[in-house]
Design an enzyme around this catalytic site. Structure first.
Site, PDB file in Angstrom:
ATOM      1  N   PHE A  10       0.845  -1.199   0.000  1.00  0.00           N
ATOM      2  CA  PHE A  10       0.000   0.000   0.000  1.00  0.00           C
ATOM      3  C   PHE A  10       0.880   1.249   0.000  1.00  0.00           C
ATOM      4  O   PHE A  10       0.573   2.256   0.637  1.00  0.00           O
ATOM      5  CB  PHE A  10      -0.951  -0.030   1.211  1.00  0.00           C
ATOM      6  CG  PHE A  10      -1.810  -1.263   1.251  1.00  0.00           C
ATOM      7  CD1 PHE A  10      -2.898  -1.384   0.401  1.00  0.00           C
ATOM      8  CD2 PHE A  10      -1.505  -2.315   2.096  1.00  0.00           C
ATOM      9  CE1 PHE A  10      -3.676  -2.542   0.401  1.00  0.00           C
ATOM     10  CE2 PHE A  10      -2.280  -3.478   2.105  1.00  0.00           C
ATOM     11  CZ  PHE A  10      -3.371  -3.581   1.259  1.00  0.00           C
ATOM     12  N   LEU A  11       2.017   1.143  -0.696  1.00  0.00           N
ATOM     13  CA  LEU A  11       2.983   2.246  -0.722  1.00  0.00           C
ATOM     14  C   LEU A  11       2.516   3.339  -1.662  1.00  0.00           C
ATOM     15  O   LEU A  11       2.055   3.041  -2.759  1.00  0.00           O
ATOM     16  CB  LEU A  11       4.339   1.743  -1.214  1.00  0.00           C
ATOM     17  CG  LEU A  11       4.898   0.484  -0.576  1.00  0.00           C
ATOM     18  CD1 LEU A  11       6.180   0.062  -1.281  1.00  0.00           C
ATOM     19  CD2 LEU A  11       5.146   0.726   0.899  1.00  0.00           C
ATOM     20  N   ARG A  12       2.670   4.581  -1.214  1.00  0.00           N
ATOM     21  CA  ARG A  12       2.397   5.700  -2.120  1.00  0.00           C
ATOM     22  C   ARG A  12       3.720   6.245  -2.609  1.00  0.00           C
ATOM     23  O   ARG A  12       4.639   6.445  -1.806  1.00  0.00           O
ATOM     24  CB  ARG A  12       1.659   6.831  -1.381  1.00  0.00           C
ATOM     25  CG  ARG A  12       0.254   6.482  -0.955  1.00  0.00           C
ATOM     26  CD  ARG A  12      -0.213   7.422   0.120  1.00  0.00           C
ATOM     27  NE  ARG A  12       0.633   7.313   1.314  1.00  0.00           N
ATOM     28  CZ  ARG A  12       0.545   8.093   2.384  1.00  0.00           C
ATOM     29  NH1 ARG A  12      -0.338   9.064   2.418  1.00  0.00           N
ATOM     30  NH2 ARG A  12       1.340   7.920   3.420  1.00  0.00           N
ATOM     31  N   ASN A  22      -7.462   0.304  -4.046  1.00  0.00           N
ATOM     32  CA  ASN A  22      -7.101   1.312  -5.051  1.00  0.00           C
ATOM     33  C   ASN A  22      -8.325   1.816  -5.805  1.00  0.00           C
ATOM     34  O   ASN A  22      -8.423   3.003  -6.121  1.00  0.00           O
ATOM     35  CB  ASN A  22      -6.059   0.748  -6.022  1.00  0.00           C
ATOM     36  CG  ASN A  22      -4.642   0.937  -5.497  1.00  0.00           C
ATOM     37  OD1 ASN A  22      -4.452   1.379  -4.369  1.00  0.00           O
ATOM     38  ND2 ASN A  22      -3.655   0.611  -6.300  1.00  0.00           N
ATOM     39  N   PHE A  81      -8.217  11.928   0.008  1.00  0.00           N
ATOM     40  CA  PHE A  81      -8.560  11.604  -1.384  1.00  0.00           C
ATOM     41  C   PHE A  81      -9.824  12.286  -1.860  1.00  0.00           C
ATOM     42  O   PHE A  81     -10.596  11.740  -2.647  1.00  0.00           O
ATOM     43  CB  PHE A  81      -8.593  10.083  -1.599  1.00  0.00           C
ATOM     44  CG  PHE A  81      -7.215   9.580  -1.930  1.00  0.00           C
ATOM     45  CD1 PHE A  81      -6.207   9.632  -0.983  1.00  0.00           C
ATOM     46  CD2 PHE A  81      -6.898   9.120  -3.190  1.00  0.00           C
ATOM     47  CE1 PHE A  81      -4.915   9.238  -1.285  1.00  0.00           C
ATOM     48  CE2 PHE A  81      -5.607   8.722  -3.508  1.00  0.00           C
ATOM     49  CZ  PHE A  81      -4.624   8.785  -2.550  1.00  0.00           C
ATOM     50  N   CYS A 124      -0.561   3.187 -10.889  1.00  0.00           N
ATOM     51  CA  CYS A 124      -1.333   2.250 -10.054  1.00  0.00           C
ATOM     52  C   CYS A 124      -2.835   2.443 -10.210  1.00  0.00           C
ATOM     53  O   CYS A 124      -3.523   1.559 -10.717  1.00  0.00           O
ATOM     54  CB  CYS A 124      -0.922   2.419  -8.600  1.00  0.00           C
ATOM     55  SG  CYS A 124       0.823   2.118  -8.358  1.00  0.00           S
TER      56      CYS A 124
END
Ligand code: UGA
Length: 462
Positions: free
Chosen positions: A153-155, A227, A268, A279
């Site tokens: 779940f890396l941004r 996502n 978001f 992604c």
């Protein structure tokens, strides 16, 4: 533990170096020879805050190494993390051929690992296919493999921080040994016991992440569902922005208040040019295709995609309203990366915007703090600039396309005087309308009215 990481892109490099940082012995490999050469010589091929420092430190400490020979890299490791790309096919499905190649590599290697961890983003049920592929390829070596799904779940831009201080660790397994081994991999993070390279002065108190054990199918579904939901939130905010524009309301005020409801949450909800990157757009597409193939009508997500695609049309229309004719206009574009703090321009809304403006006959001058090198190989006939001031020179309009912090604090009076016409179109709602107008700019943003029109007749002049 001895861990091998296959694939040295964003996910592989962050995963490999951070696993080394928390104490494991990690070997990373990739079939891109040039990239491996670069890494072996101490250079990091991507811009990701903090990553070069973690790589340098863990290599110096002897816990991280790079090996261009994939067979050698995986030999003797207890677990192997698959971090290869799963790019979109023309159909929208994820291309899983790189995963199959890795299965072949591992399956045919007698001294390779027995726990295979799927970290690449893949559609649900890939784990089952991977298991079958491994035993097929491992038939002659008598290999028995266990598979775990461990979605990331890396941004981009905060990937190192996200890896070391995650909000949850999801592990999909179908046997106890794999669960035990995965717990061992992440124990230092679960206990938050490691020397944090991000916060030199010590980490602020963090809640230890939850370790969520699921089936492999669920873990894969969690990633796509996460996502896609993020994409849905952004498209929702963008539609509210369009409505706010028509009604003379302010989308930032609206979404701020909506997000205060803990059932909804504040993040978001930033309206603008839409979501991009490698992604969200591709995962959304792959999720829609997965639903289609399983006979589930997830048209909600098709709408999310459609709304996102229209953001550029909407923005070009705004430009046309402000400039009338775009042909031969000088357009200064600030920002190209798909978001701030990365040099990644894959599926960046700004790239599409620049190409659309060029197709309309406009001349583009462009500046991005990190993405210019990548831009040069993607965009043609663009004047690449060294800074924002250079970009503003004789411009008919300045467009803000990425929310880089440095654009918040530019010397706007200086920019105004450099421009042919002091007009700003802010595609990321980075600046304050009243302030920009006080500085003498004609200023338009996304879903926010002109200060003068607030609470009057409900018509937006934006
Ligand atoms: C995304 C997810 O946020 C990560 O959790 C996930 O691990 C990652 O994909 C992945 O699958 O590897 P990332 O691609 O780095 O991370 O980018 P985001 O921070 O999600 O931003 C995506 C796009 O949405 C950007 O273009 C950004 O500008 C846009 N965005 C984001 C908005 O337009 N509004 C918002 O409110 C937030």
């Amino acid at each position: 533990m001895k861990i091998s990481v296959i694939g040295c892109g964003y996910v592989g490099l962050v995963t490999g170096s951070c696993l080394a940082e928390i104490g494991h012995e990690v070997v990373c490999t990739d079939n891109d020879a040039a990239k491996m050469q670069m890494l072996e010589s101490g250079k990091v091929p991507i811009f990701e805050p903090g990553l070069d420092a973690v790589i340098e430190k863990t290599r110096r400490d002897g816990r991280l190494s790079f090996n261009p020979d994939p067979g050698r890299a995986i030999e003797g490791s207890d677990a192997s993390f698959i971090c290869v790309g799963t790019p979109p096919l023309p159909s929208g499905d994820a291309d899983l051929s790189a995963i199959d190649s890795v299965a072949k590599l591992i399956g045919t290697n007698q001294r390779g690992p027995r726990l295979i961890v799927e970290k690449s983003t893949v559609p649900a049920r890939t784990g089952q296919q991977l298991k079958r592929a491994l035993s097929r390829y491992g038939r002659k070596t008598n290999g028995h493999f266990r598979v775990a799904s461990n979605p990331e779940f890396l941004r981009e831009g905060t990937a190192v921080e996200d890896f070391l201080h995650p909000d949850r660790i999801v592990v999909g397994v179908d046997d106890d040994t794999s669960e035990k081994q995965m717990r061992e991999v992440y124990q230092p993070i679960l206990d938050q016991k490691f020397n944090c390279p991000v916060h030199a002065a010590g980490c602020p108190p963090v809640t230890p992440p939850e370790f969520l054990v699921t089936t492999i199918n669920s873990a894969e579904l969690i990633k796509h569902a996460s996502n896609s939901f993020l994409a849905l939130k952004i498209s929702y905010a963008n539609m509210v922005a369009d409505l706010a524009e028509r009604l003379g309301a302010d989308v930032d005020e609206v979404m701020h208040a909506v997000g205060k409801d803990p059932r909804i949450g504040p993040s978001f909800f930033r309206a603008g040019l839409g979501f991009g990157g490698f992604c969200l757009p591709k995962d959304l597409q792959a999720f829609v295709r997965l639903a289609e193939r399983t006979g589930v009508d997830f048209s909600l997500l098709k709408e999310v995609e459609r709304i996102n695609k229209q953001r550029i049309d909407h923005f070009v229309e705004k430009l046309r309203r402000a400039l009338w004719v775009l042909r031969d206009k000088q357009i200064g574009v600030l920002g190209l990366a798909f978001k701030a703090n990365t040099d990644d321009i894959r599926f960046a809304p700004a790239v599409e915007l620049v190409q659309r403006l060029q197709a309309e006959g406009a001349h583009v001058r462009l500046y991005d703090p990190e993405a210019l090198e990548r831009a040069k190989s993607t965009l043609k006939n663009v004047q690449f600039c060294e800074n924002a001031y250079d970009t503003a020179q004789d411009a008919d309009v300045l467009v803000i396309a990425t929310e880089w912090d440095e654009f918040r604090t530019l010397e706007w009076e200086r920019l105004r005087d450099l421009m042919a016409h002091p007009l700003i179109l802010d595609g990321r709602n980075l600046l304050q309308p009243a302030q920009m107008r006080a500085l003498g700019f004609e200023y338009h943003s996304m879903g926010r009215p002109d200060p003068g029109s607030r609470g009057t007749d409900g018509r937006s002049t934006n």
